[in-house]
Design a protein around this motif. Structure first.
Motif, PDB file in Angstrom:
ATOM      1  N   UNK A  69       0.569  -1.089   0.024  1.00 21.24           N
ATOM      2  CA  UNK A  69       0.155   0.091   0.036  1.00 21.24           C
ATOM      3  C   UNK A  69       0.934   1.447   0.092  1.00 21.24           C
ATOM      4  N   UNK A  70       0.651   2.244  -0.864  1.00 21.81           N
ATOM      5  CA  UNK A  70       1.462   3.310  -0.982  1.00 21.81           C
ATOM      6  C   UNK A  70       1.200   4.240  -1.968  1.00 21.81           C
ATOM      7  N   UNK A 108      -1.342 -11.799   4.266  1.00 14.80           N
ATOM      8  CA  UNK A 108      -0.340 -12.157   5.493  1.00 14.80           C
ATOM      9  C   UNK A 108       0.463 -11.426   5.777  1.00 14.80           C
ATOM     10  N   UNK A 109       0.838 -10.309   4.845  1.00 15.72           N
ATOM     11  CA  UNK A 109       1.721  -9.061   5.347  1.00 15.72           C
ATOM     12  C   UNK A 109       1.131  -7.742   4.576  1.00 15.72           C
ATOM     13  N   UNK A 110       1.477  -6.764   5.264  1.00 16.03           N
ATOM     14  CA  UNK A 110       0.838  -5.644   4.597  1.00 16.03           C
ATOM     15  C   UNK A 110       2.020  -4.621   4.716  1.00 16.03           C
ATOM     16  N   UNK A 111       2.405  -4.011   3.403  1.00 15.61           N
ATOM     17  CA  UNK A 111       3.706  -3.121   3.491  1.00 15.61           C
ATOM     18  C   UNK A 111       3.279  -1.807   3.528  1.00 15.61           C
ATOM     19  N   UNK A 112       3.259  -0.704   4.036  1.00 16.38           N
ATOM     20  CA  UNK A 112       2.382   0.572   4.273  1.00 16.38           C
ATOM     21  C   UNK A 112       3.562   1.566   3.961  1.00 16.38           C
ATOM     22  N   UNK A 113       3.596   2.457   2.944  1.00 11.62           N
ATOM     23  CA  UNK A 113       4.547   3.379   2.776  1.00 11.62           C
ATOM     24  C   UNK A 113       3.827   4.722   2.388  1.00 11.62           C
ATOM     25  N   UNK A 123       3.868  -3.696   8.370  1.00 12.14           N
ATOM     26  CA  UNK A 123       5.167  -3.262   8.476  1.00 12.14           C
ATOM     27  C   UNK A 123       4.889  -1.874   7.826  1.00 12.14           C
ATOM     28  N   UNK A 124       5.260  -0.875   8.676  1.00 13.67           N
ATOM     29  CA  UNK A 124       5.605   0.915   8.161  1.00 13.67           C
ATOM     30  C   UNK A 124       6.894   0.578   7.508  1.00 13.67           C
TER      31      UNK A 124
END
Length: 275
Positions: free
Chosen positions: A84-85, A139-144, A179-180
Motif C-alpha cells: 500500500x503506497x 499475510x503481510x501489509x507493507x505500508x508506505x 510493516x510501516x
C-alpha cells in the motif's frame, strides 16, 4: 447366787473369745498383665514429587526498534503480501523484480485522503485502498506513505491520520503482519532541477520518519528503517540513485527488495500472547 454371777460372766467371756473365728487374711489378687502389643511400623514418607517447571516467560517484541536483520527469505514470502503506497511503492514493484504481492498503490496518494480517494479500479468498480484491502485476506501489509504529505505542514494531523490508517488496516486484516516502511531520503538538488518543489526537504522528511516510528510503537506494528539504508554522508539520497530526487532507479529498487528479504518478522514473534 451373787457369788456365782461374776464367775458366770467370766466363763461367758472366755467362751465368746474362743468361739469367734479369726479373720481370714485375703490373698492378693493375681495380677492379669495386659498383652504386649508390638508398635505399628511408622510408614516412610512418600518422596515429594518434583514441582512442574514454570513456563519460561516469552520475551516481548521491542516495538521501539526497527525490524532487525535476519535470514534472507525467498521471494515466495511475498506471495500473500499487499503493498500500500504512492508512486514510490509502485516503482518498487515494477523495477525491483519482486514479481509478487498485490499492488495497492496510487500516484499522488496521501495519508490525508486514504479513506476517501477511490484510487483503485477492480473489475470496473472503484475502491479506496482500505476498501480494496477488505476484498482478500493477506499475510503481510507493507505500508508506505509520507512524501506527498510533506507539503501539508500538519505534523499532528499526519500522526493522527497515520494512526487511524493502521487501525483501519488491522481491522480489515487482523491476522496480517503490518510493516510501516520508513521514508527513503530525498535528493533536494535533483528535485529543484526537475520540479522545483521546494517543500520536499529531508529535514521535514526526518520529522515524519520519527512520527512513523512513534505510530509503530503505539500501534504495535513493525517498522522498517529504509532511510538508513539509502542515506549518504550528506543526509540525502545519492544523486546516482534517482533521476528526479524522489523515485529510485532500478538498481536501488533491487536494494530495497534485498532489504525487505532480510528484515522480516512473523506474527507469532510480534504477538506471542495470541498463540
Amino acid at each position: 447366787m451373787r457369788k456365782s454371777l461374776p464367775l458366770l460372766l467370766v466363763l461367758l467371756f472366755v467362751l465368746a473369745a474362743c468361739g469367734a473365728p479369726e479373720p481370714s487374711q485375703s490373698l492378693p489378687a493375681a495380677s492379669t498383665a495386659a498383652p504386649v502389643t508390638k508398635p505399628e511400623p511408622i510408614p516412610e514418607p512418600e518422596p515429594e514429587s518434583e514441582p512442574e517447571p514454570e513456563p519460561e516467560p516469552v520475551e516481548a517484541y521491542d516495538f521501539t526498534q526497527p525490524v532487525p536483520e535476519g535470514e534472507k527469505v525467498e521471494l515466495e514470502y511475498f506471495d500473500d503480501a499487499a503493498f500500500v503506497g504512492d508512486s514510490r511503492t509502485d516503482g518498487f514493484l515494477v523495477y525491483s523484480g519482486i514479481g509478487r504481492g498485490a499492488n495497492l498503490t496510487s500516484n499522488g496518494l496521501s495519508i490525508f485522503k486514504l479513506a476517501d480517494k477511490k484510487a483503485l479500479k477492480i473489475d470496473g468498480v472503484e475502491y479506496t485502498l482500505l476498501e480494496a484491502l477488505e476484498r482478500k485476506e493477506y499475510g503481510k501489509i507493507y505500508f508506505s506513505l509520507g512524501v506527498n504529505e510533506l507539503g501539508y505542514f500538519d505534523d499532528d494531523g499526519f500522526y493522527r491520520n497515520y494512526c487511524a490508517a493502521i487501525d483501519a488496516i488491522r481491522a480489515a486484516q487482523p491476522k496480517a503482519v503490518i510493516y510501516i516502511q520508513g521514508l527513503i531520503p530525498l535528493n533536494e538538488k535533483l528535485i529543484m532541477e526537475s520540479s522545483g518543489r521546494d517543500y520536499l526537504t529531508n529535514e521535514h522528511l526526518r520529522v515524519y520518519n520519527d512520527l512513523m516510528r512513534q505510530v509503530a510503537e503505539e500501534k504495535q506494528v513493525a517498522f522498517l528503517d529504509l532511510y538508513s539504508l539509502f542515506v549518504d554522508e550528506n543526509g540525502a539520497l545519492p544523486e546516482e540513485a534517482s533521476r528526479d530526487g524522489v523515485h529510485l532507479r532500478t538498481e536501488y529498487c533491487k536494494q530495497w527488495l534485498a532489504y525487505l528479504q532480510t528484515h522480516t518478522v512473523d506474527f507469532e514473534t510480534l504477538y506471542p500472547e495470541a498463540n
